[in-house]
Design a protein around this motif. Structure first.
Motif, short mmCIF file in Angstrom:
data_model
loop_
_atom_site.label_atom_id
_atom_site.label_comp_id
_atom_site.label_asym_id
_atom_site.label_seq_id
_atom_site.Cartn_x
_atom_site.Cartn_y
_atom_site.Cartn_z
N PRO A 232 75.63 52.81 48.36
CA PRO A 232 76.86 52.05 48.59
C PRO A 232 77.02 50.96 47.53
N PRO B 95 82.07 51.98 50.05
CA PRO B 95 81.52 53.33 49.97
C PRO B 95 80.97 53.60 48.57
N TYR C 107 75.90 55.86 57.46
CA TYR C 107 75.08 54.91 56.71
C TYR C 107 73.87 54.53 57.54
N THR D 136 82.03 50.67 57.40
CA THR D 136 81.49 49.98 56.21
C THR D 136 81.26 48.51 56.50
N ALA E 181 73.51 55.45 51.88
CA ALA E 181 74.63 56.34 52.20
C ALA E 181 74.06 57.70 52.62
#
Length: 1135
Positions: free
Chosen positions: A900, A919, A931, A953, A972
């Protein structure tokens, strides 16, 4: 206490010769071997043989034997025996005995318990006998026997029972073997039991044993038998022991011998064990006399004793008797009435004593259903008689081992008075008869008519209410007339009455048909009995054609009885058919009836049948009915068949054949048969017809199958087919292929000789001509029906348009990971050999990176190690002359994502930290699935996972330790896994110790409702006929939408050929074993409160099905016919 003499101790001194002198080795063997038990009637020779057998089987089963013991009165004792089970296939049988013959299995209860266990590890059976609250009479010799098949083992042991206080109770020794009267005021002379047994018959042994308290009768008789043996004179003893001594329990006994040499050493033995001096056993020496006293004798002292002097010995038997049981409370005379409960009570001197009850001198043995039973309550013994009757009047007596008592029981009837007697009645038929009486007692009774018991029925009711008895007969009949009597039970009183019924004559024809017709078989005897009624009995007259039939001995005669009249025809003839009349007359009126008699016979045999057609295992036959049906309609026919060379006929039908035609089946081809017919009517079976002419079942084969065009050129046509489904016993010789030109009916044979192969090429055909083709199978029976090709064939080389058959798994995006191999095979069709062209994203493929291999039927794309650059759309073009077919394949090569971007700490409050990140730039050529967030304390920098598979996120990390400082990092994740690199926060988050006031942010309520929307559409699909196919799509919406599947805009509801699934928004329609009929446009419709959305796709089913399979799947026949016709015309090579 003075030393008792033999008479004073009631000892039985049966004089017997001195025992024989035994050899030393035999005496030693007798000392070491266990004593053998004898049954009555065994001989000394048998004893020696039994001793030898016992020695051979000594300790063959026991691994631990029960040992003798001593117990005080009221205490418990347990005896244990163990048997090894290593060589045993099943559990051995064990029995416990007291004395010589009393089986203790039947005595198990409050004071005796038998147990058995099995240890699996050591494989040992343990058997226990526990005596609870022992009594003095429990003392004695016990024996344990174990058997398994032909193996046997036994062991004897003694039980001694002593008083708990240690003192010996005062017992009248002389009373043990004395017979006492009930009142016990006068003593009878002493009785010598041994003399009684010696002189008594064997049938009286049991009675003597009960009277004189002998518990071990069998052992006593065996020992009595041993006493009768004559012993040899001994040089060591001047005077030997007497053969037997007897003493009462608790008494004292004296044994004395006289030695020839006083210097000899004397030893005393009991059951082979030497006796040592003690307070119980006292030894005295008086010159040459040697004396042994046994004090306080108990039941265990009952055994064999012997004394040895040097090499000689002499033996004797000692018997210990129990004191008799006395009757302390006598029976009393009793009077009672019938039906009362009677109890006769007495008391005895001992608890749980053995007592016998007698009725008029015969012993009373209560049974499970007996009205007599015995109650025992300590010393009380009660004989109970339930519902006493006159038969119970008798003299009852009770007997114990020391006394008896008797009393008389009288059962009387209560006096009976007749309050209302029965009265005579005269009634007409159909009226009610009521007989009523009343007696003084509420008793049951019996009704009789003319001396016979009356049974209740729907018309006859017997009523008993208290003292009133009624007999009610509804709808009186003539047979109800008679003498009726009511007799109360248990009394000799009867109440009589007479009933008289008058009735005009009647003829009962209920047993005949509706038209009063009687059918008789010719030659049989007819005895037609017609019931008649009337009071007084009427006079009957039979007649035929105005001619009376008289009684006598002629062939046709009449017989008359008070309740019936009979017409008799000895040998029925056809001329006896006709109408017969019956006339009845009495003083009450007249009656008339007519009866038709029909004489019938079996039918004539039919004519010989004729066989019209034959097949492989069947034939068709018919015949003519017989000329005469026997006077009864024909019911049908039976058909029989046999082989010509055989004499055994076999019935072909078990249900009558109603027609004059029949088709026998299941015959053997090539075998000659004959058939015949039987005609059947109600009388029976006719004689068989003449056999038919012999015939042989033989049939041609079925037509060949699956005739199809293999190839066509400008001058030839090659056809292929499959053999017939059914060939038969005649076999298959070959095939004949024929063709004719379109517009003509002249068929031309293509092969001059029969061909055995299922493929043939027709040559010499003109170009552009059209021909029809057929093929026949030939065997010994001839040519089969032809198999036609469905349409004309054009004699011209055919160009087959190209077709690409994309595999099902390639119709969607083909996904592989980096480094994996890609090997895709795509089949295609086309003639002549087509040209193939591959392109990637519209550009030619680099053959240095991607390998392409082509053949006549498929093309292969191969990549040894896939890279992300290999992802893209691959286009395949197949070209045959001017025909072009294209197809596309989407290949996606995926890898792990990148880390990320820029993980930041947005806020820190209390024990919580708010994080956010961007992202990754590289998603690995596939969607990010989540994640993973980890934390580390600044001091240790050890990382711990906090959240996994997180989709947003931004996140809030809670439950952190106050005073610590934390770093955070984020991975990620996609379908390939976690990213290799990780992004960590540049700054750390300090969890301050001082608390801060946190204000919850105010969030506006989010509206999650959403109209339905397809996130993954349906895709046009090809399916293979007979293999399950699925259609998939995904939809989202809130509220959850309702899913409806449709085919050609028609909803699919309750169709077993379809299954529908919905899981997490993924909708699936499964089509089970589809056929070409299942092809079409399929739609999926999603509806909720906010709207509706629909998506469709096309399904094409490749491959054909037969007419029968489509019909079994429920497809209408007209649809199947049009479908197959179109399918054959469009693609003749496949079908």
């Amino acid at each position: 206490m003075p030393e008792p003499t033999k008479k004073e101790e009631n000892e039985v001194l049966a004089p017997a010769p001195a025992p024989p002198r035994e050899e030393p080795n035999k005496e030693k063997e007798a000392r070491t071997s266990p004593a053998k038990e004898w049954s009555v009637g065994e001989s000394p020779a048998g004893e020696e043989q039994d001793k030898q057998n016992a020695n051979n089987q000594l300790s063959t089963l026991f691994v631990e034997k029960p040992q003798g013991g001593t117990v005080k009165v009221g205490e418990n004792i347990t005896f244990i025996a163990k048997v090894k089970a290593e060589d045993l296939l099943r559990k051995p049988t064990i029995k416990w005995f007291k004395g010589k013959w009393m089986d203790l299995a039947s005595k198990a209860g409050k004071h005796l318990q038998l147990k058995e266990t099995f240890e699996r590890h050591s494989r040992v059976y343990t058997f226990e006998m526990q005596i609870i609250q022992a009594k003095e009479n429990y003392a004695g010799n016990y024996r344990c026997e174990v058997t398994y098949k032909d193996k046997f083992d036994s062991c004897s042991f003694d039980l001694e029972v002593h008083e708990s206080t240690g003192t010996t109770p005062s017992i009248d020794i002389r009373s043990a073997f004395k017979r006492r009267e009930v009142k016990q005021q006068e003593e009878v002379p002493e009785v010598d039991v041994w003399e009684l047994l010696k002189n008594a018959k064997p049938s009286e042994y049991e009675k003597i044993a009960f009277q004189y308290g002998i518990t071990d009768l069998r052992g006593m008789l065996r020992r009595l038998k041993r006493m009768r043996r004559v012993e040899k004179k001994s040089a060591a003893f001047a005077k030997i022991l007497d053969p037997a001594y007897q003493v009462d329990k608790g008494g004292r006994v004296r044994f004395a011998v006289e030695l020839a040499d006083p210097k000899l050493e004397v030893k005393w033995y009991k059951n082979g064990q030497e006796i040592r001096p003690s307070t119980k056993y006292i030894f005295e020496h008086k010159g040459c006399e040697r004396i042994m006293f046994i004090n306080n004798c108990v039941l265990t002292d009952d055994s064999e004793y012997y004394v040895t002097a040097g090499e000689d010995k002499c033996s004797t038997e000692l018997f210990v008797r129990e004191p008799p049981v006395l009757v302390t409370k006598q029976l009393e005379d009793t009077r009672a009435y019938c039906g009362d409960r009677v109890e006769l009570e007495c008391e005895v001197s001992e608890d749980d004593a053995h007592v016998k009850w007698f009725k008029n001198g015969e012993e009373i043995i209560p049974g499970p259903r007996s009205r007599h039973y015995i109650k025992v309550d300590g010393k009380k013994h009660i004989l109970v008689i339930e519902e006493a009757t006159k038969a119970d009047t008798a003299e009852y007596s009770v007997m114990t081992t020391g006394g008896q008592s008797s009393a008389k029981l009288s059962i009387d009837l209560k006096p009976l008075k007749i309050l209302t007697p029965l009265t005579d009645q005269t009634v007409n038929p159909g009226k009610e008869i009521c007989l009523k009486c009343e007696i003084s007692e509420n008793l049951s009774g019996k009704w009789t008519k003319n001396g016979l018991p009356i049974q209740e029925s729907d018309r006859l009711k017997i009523v008993h209410r208290g003292r009133i008895h009624k007999l009610v007969v509804t709808n009186a009949l003539v047979e109800d007339e008679g003498d009726y009597v009511f007799a109360p039970d248990a009394y000799s009183v009867i109440l009589p009455a007479k009933v008289h019924v008058i009735d005009p004559p009647k003829i009962n024809l209920d047993g005949l048909d509706a038209d009063n017709t009687v059918t008789v078989i010719a030659g049989n005897k007819l005895r037609l009995e017609i019931p008649i009624s009337g009071e007084p009995p009427p006079k009957a007259i039979w007649s035929r054609a105005d001619k009376a039939i008289m009684e006598g001995s002629s062939r046709i005669r009449a017989e008359h009885h008070p309740d019936s009249t009979t017409l008799v025809i000895d040998v029925a003839e056809k001329d006896d058919s006709g109408v017969y009349h019956i006339n009845l007359k009495n003083e009450a009126g007249e009656a008339h009836a007519a009866i038709t008699i029909k004489v019938v016979d079996v039918p004539d045999p039919p004519v010989a049948p004729s066989v019209t057609h034959v097949g492989d295992d069947w034939c068709a036959m018919n015949w003519e009915p017989p000329l005469y049906d026997g006077g009864s309609p024909l019911l049908g026919y039976f058909i029989e068949r046999k082989k010509k060379q055989s004499s055994r006929w076999m019935r072909l039908n078990f249900d009558l054949c109603k027609e004059t035609t029949f088709e026998p089946k299941k015959m053997i081809e090539g075998v000659a048969y004959e058939v015949r017919i039987f005609a059947v009517n109600a009388v029976g079976l006719s004689k068989p017809s003449m056999p038919s002419k012999p015939f042989v079942p033989l049939a041609v084969t079925s037509p060949p199958t699956l005739l199809a065009v293999d190839s066509v050129t400008d001058t030839t046509v090659t056809m292929k087919w499959r053999p017939p489904d059914h060939i038969g016993a005649a076999g298959l010789d070959g095939y004949v292929l024929e063709y004719c030109f379109e517009g003509t009916d002249s068929w031309i044979v293509a092969n001059t000789e029969l061909i055995e192969k299922t493929k043939f090429t027709i040559t010499g055909l003109p170009t552009d001509a059209r021909i029809f083709v057929r093929v026949k199978a030939v065997n010994a029976a001839g040519a089969s029906d032809p198999k036609y090709y469905s349409q004309p064939i054009l004699v011209k080389e055919i160009i087959e348009a190209p077709k690409i058959r994309i595999p099902r798994h390639l119709k969607q995006t083909y996904i592989r990971r980096v480094g994996e191999a890609i090997n895709l095979v795509i089949p295609f069709q086309g003639k002549p050999r087509p040209e193939l062209t591959w392109k990637k994203d519209g550009a030619p493929i680099d053959k240095n990176q991607i390998n392409i291999r082509n053949s006549e039927t498929d093309t292969i794309i191969f990549i040894r190690k896939a890279e992300r650059s290999h992802s893209g759309k691959y286009d395949l073009q197949v070209k045959v002359e001017k025909y072009v077919e294209t197809a596309s394949i989407d290949i996606q090569v995926v890898d792990r994502p990148g880390p990320p971007q820029s993980v930041k700490i947005n806020d820190v409050w209390g024990e919580n930290v708010a994080l956010s990140w961007l992202p990754p730039k590289d998603d690995g050529n596939t969607a990010i699935t989540g994640y993973t967030i980890q934390k580390a304390d600044k001091k240790s920098m050890e990382w711990f996972t906090v959240i996994e598979h997180y989709h947003r996120t931004s996140a809030t990390i809670t439950e952190l330790v106050i005073g610590n400082e934390y770093y955070f990092r984020v991975f990620a994740e996609n379908m390939c896994g976690l990213s290799e690199d990780v992004t960590m926060t540049k700054e750390s988050a300090v969890i301050a110790k001082d608390g801060k006031i946190y204000k919850n942010p105010v969030y506006e309520e989010f509206n999650f409702t959403e109209a339905p929307m397809f996130t993954q559409p349906l895709v046009n699909t090809y399916a293979i006929a007979g293999y399950n196919a699925t259609l998939n799509c995904s939809v989202r919406g809130n509220p959850k939408p309702k899913i409806t599947w449709m085919k050609n805009k028609v909803a699919i509801v309750d169709d077993p050929r379809y299954r529908m699934f919905s899981n997490q928004g993924v909708c699936t329609l499964e089509i089970r074993k589809p056929s070409p009929y299942d092809g079409g446009t399929y739609s999926c419709k999603a509806v909720n409160d906010l709207g509706a959305v629909e998506i469709d796709c096309k399904l094409e089913v490749k491959g054909g099905l037969s007419f029968c399979r489509l019909l079994l799947q429920g497809v209408p026949p007209n649809v199947i016919d049009s479908y197959l016709r179109n399918l054959h015309s469009s693609n003749p090579e496949e079908y």
